[in-house]
Design an enzyme around this catalytic site. Structure first.
Site, PDB file in Angstrom:
ATOM      1  N   SER A 195       8.246  -4.179  37.697  1.00  0.00           N
ATOM      2  CA  SER A 195       8.301  -5.158  38.187  1.00  0.00           C
ATOM      3  C   SER A 195       7.491  -6.716  37.737  1.00  0.00           C
ATOM      4  O   SER A 195       7.285  -7.834  38.711  1.00  0.00           O
ATOM      5  CB  SER A 195       9.584  -5.548  39.609  1.00  0.00           C
ATOM      6  OG  SER A 195       9.986  -5.132  39.503  1.00  0.00           O
ATOM      7  N   LYS A 200      12.302  -0.599  26.595  1.00  0.00           N
ATOM      8  CA  LYS A 200      13.648   0.605  26.499  1.00  0.00           C
ATOM      9  C   LYS A 200      14.524   0.518  25.829  1.00  0.00           C
ATOM     10  O   LYS A 200      14.548   0.138  24.043  1.00  0.00           O
ATOM     11  CB  LYS A 200      13.966   0.288  28.093  1.00  0.00           C
ATOM     12  CG  LYS A 200      12.554   0.484  28.964  1.00  0.00           C
ATOM     13  CD  LYS A 200      13.230  -0.039  31.156  1.00  0.00           C
ATOM     14  CE  LYS A 200      11.626  -0.032  31.227  1.00  0.00           C
ATOM     15  NZ  LYS A 200      11.379   0.387  32.772  1.00  0.00           N
ATOM     16  N   ASN A 260       6.981  -2.408  26.925  1.00  0.00           N
ATOM     17  CA  ASN A 260       8.388  -1.411  26.991  1.00  0.00           C
ATOM     18  C   ASN A 260       9.669  -1.756  26.904  1.00  0.00           C
ATOM     19  O   ASN A 260      10.391  -1.839  28.052  1.00  0.00           O
ATOM     20  CB  ASN A 260       8.096   0.011  28.255  1.00  0.00           C
ATOM     21  CG  ASN A 260       9.180   1.245  28.350  1.00  0.00           C
ATOM     22  OD1 ASN A 260      10.012   1.359  26.914  1.00  0.00           O
ATOM     23  ND2 ASN A 260       9.542   2.002  29.196  1.00  0.00           N
ATOM     24  N   GLU A 282       3.704   3.898  37.792  1.00  0.00           N
ATOM     25  CA  GLU A 282       4.940   2.963  37.893  1.00  0.00           C
ATOM     26  C   GLU A 282       5.561   3.764  39.372  1.00  0.00           C
ATOM     27  O   GLU A 282       6.159   4.853  39.193  1.00  0.00           O
ATOM     28  CB  GLU A 282       5.321   4.022  36.651  1.00  0.00           C
ATOM     29  CG  GLU A 282       4.965   3.014  35.703  1.00  0.00           C
ATOM     30  CD  GLU A 282       5.814   2.274  34.079  1.00  0.00           C
ATOM     31  OE1 GLU A 282       6.101   1.452  33.846  1.00  0.00           O
ATOM     32  OE2 GLU A 282       6.747   3.093  34.316  1.00  0.00           O
ATOM     33  N   HIS A 305       7.804   8.680  31.113  1.00  0.00           N
ATOM     34  CA  HIS A 305       7.931   8.024  32.380  1.00  0.00           C
ATOM     35  C   HIS A 305       9.100   7.911  32.991  1.00  0.00           C
ATOM     36  O   HIS A 305      10.382   9.669  32.695  1.00  0.00           O
ATOM     37  CB  HIS A 305       8.772   6.684  31.028  1.00  0.00           C
ATOM     38  CG  HIS A 305       9.412   5.434  31.979  1.00  0.00           C
ATOM     39  ND1 HIS A 305      10.084   5.214  33.006  1.00  0.00           N
ATOM     40  CD2 HIS A 305       8.301   4.289  31.801  1.00  0.00           C
ATOM     41  CE1 HIS A 305      10.508   4.033  32.562  1.00  0.00           C
ATOM     42  NE2 HIS A 305       9.352   3.220  32.161  1.00  0.00           N
ATOM     43  N   GLU A 361      12.265   7.140  34.166  1.00  0.00           N
ATOM     44  CA  GLU A 361      13.426   7.433  33.578  1.00  0.00           C
ATOM     45  C   GLU A 361      13.428   8.622  32.677  1.00  0.00           C
ATOM     46  O   GLU A 361      13.917   8.636  32.731  1.00  0.00           O
ATOM     47  CB  GLU A 361      13.910   6.152  32.434  1.00  0.00           C
ATOM     48  CG  GLU A 361      13.703   4.526  33.587  1.00  0.00           C
ATOM     49  CD  GLU A 361      13.407   3.502  32.746  1.00  0.00           C
ATOM     50  OE1 GLU A 361      13.304   3.544  31.482  1.00  0.00           O
ATOM     51  OE2 GLU A 361      13.657   2.642  34.148  1.00  0.00           O
ATOM     52  N   GLY A 416      12.716  -2.126  37.443  1.00  0.00           N
ATOM     53  CA  GLY A 416      13.278  -2.907  37.767  1.00  0.00           C
ATOM     54  C   GLY A 416      13.970  -3.247  38.311  1.00  0.00           C
ATOM     55  O   GLY A 416      15.654  -3.749  38.767  1.00  0.00           O
TER      56      GLY A 416
HETATM   57  P1  13P Z   1      10.406  -3.470  34.570  1.00  0.00           P
HETATM   58  O1  13P Z   1       8.872  -4.184  34.260  1.00  0.00           O
HETATM   59  O2  13P Z   1      11.287  -3.665  34.253  1.00  0.00           O
HETATM   60  O3  13P Z   1      10.128  -2.836  35.829  1.00  0.00           O
HETATM   61  O4  13P Z   1      10.554  -1.888  34.415  1.00  0.00           O
HETATM   62  C1  13P Z   1       8.566  -1.165  34.470  1.00  0.00           C
HETATM   63  C2  13P Z   1       8.768  -0.132  32.899  1.00  0.00           C
HETATM   64  O5  13P Z   1       9.867   1.249  33.183  1.00  0.00           O
HETATM   65  C3  13P Z   1       7.573   0.246  32.076  1.00  0.00           C
HETATM   66  O6  13P Z   1       7.942   0.641  31.909  1.00  0.00           O
END
Ligand code: 13P
Length: 256
Positions: free
Chosen positions: A214, A11, A9, A168, A96, A98, A174
């Protein structure tokens, strides 16, 4: 046997040039090693089609990071599932954290999007996960239950079979703090048991549940070796081809 699935992803990252070169590096390495795992990349919308050109003939699949449930019309700024299919996407990420946190998506709006995606025949990576405060207060399972009930309301098991679920934990996204392999396994087993009781055992046994938060080449093997962890949804580490390929290779070694 559930085939492992590693998706990147991206982003709100990359440029046209870096998106294409990242995709090119991933595609050529995957073509050379033909790992026995599924691989997808999910670039930002403007780069989907240019990335698709780079992926032509490669087993690496393409996904959008979001979509709107309506087919067309006066919905300024939105992207339909038809458009994702039109530019060659096999997947869409929905729900997601976010999107939930920054863009007001709810279990009900996510449910409408999943319903539309199932109707259009595109694969869905349906994300769920608890906040740090939920975990600290012992509410992880009730949060997951609410998200599963809301997101999957009204579907049959044949429809849910079109999904992949991504667990997640928001506190692991992150942050560099990954869930321990045992924490991930416990949440994945909980999700699978919930699917078995709400739908049926066969669906639950076949559905893939990715872990996200992560994931790095250094921790991928330990997490992916857990029996209920069927892949990874990777954010930051999917932006560097060597790291993303390291995670794919860890999954591939386990699949052997
Ligand atoms: P990270 O791998 O940067 O922690 O992000 C995970 C994520 O949100 C994947 O959709």
């Amino acid at each position: 046997m559930r085939r492992k699935f590693v998706a990147g992803n991206w982003k709100l990252n990359t440029t046209l040039e870096s998106a294409q070169s990242l995709a090119r590096e991933v595609a050529s390495a995957v073509a050379a090693s033909s790992p026995s795992v599924d691989v997808a990349v999910c670039p930002p919308f403007p780069y989907l089609y240019p990335v698709k050109q780079v992926l032509a003939g490669s087993p690496v699949e393409l996904g959008g990071q979001n979509a709107y449930h309506e087919k067309s019309g006066a919905f300024t700024g939105e992207t339909s599932l038809e458009m994702l299919l039109d530019v060659g996407c096999q997947w869409v990420i929905l729900g997601h954290s976010e999107r939930r946190q920054f863009f007001g998506e709810t279990d009900a709006s996510i449910n409408r999007k999943i319903a539309a995606a199932i109707d259009r025949g595109i694969g869905v990576i349906f994300c769920i996960g608890e906040l740090l405060e939920d975990r600290q207060s012992g509410n992880t399972e009730s949060v997951l239950t609410t998200q599963l009930q809301g997101g999957l309301a009204g579907f049959t098991s044949a429809q849910v079979a079109q999904l992949v679920i991504a667990y997640e934990p928001v506190w692991a996204i992150g942050t560099g703090v990954t869930a321990s392999p045992d924490q991930a396994e416990a949440a994945h087993a909980f999700i699978r048991n919930w699917l078995a009781s709400r739908f049926d055992a066969q669906l639950a046994a076949g559905l893939r549940i990715q872990y996200g938060g992560s994931v790095k080449p250094e921790n991928a093997k330990e997490i992916l070796s857990k029996p209920n962890v069927d892949g990874a949804l990777v954010g930051g580490a999917s932006l560097k081809s060597d790291q993303f390929l390291g995670i794919i290779n860890a999954a591939a070694e386990l699949a052997r």
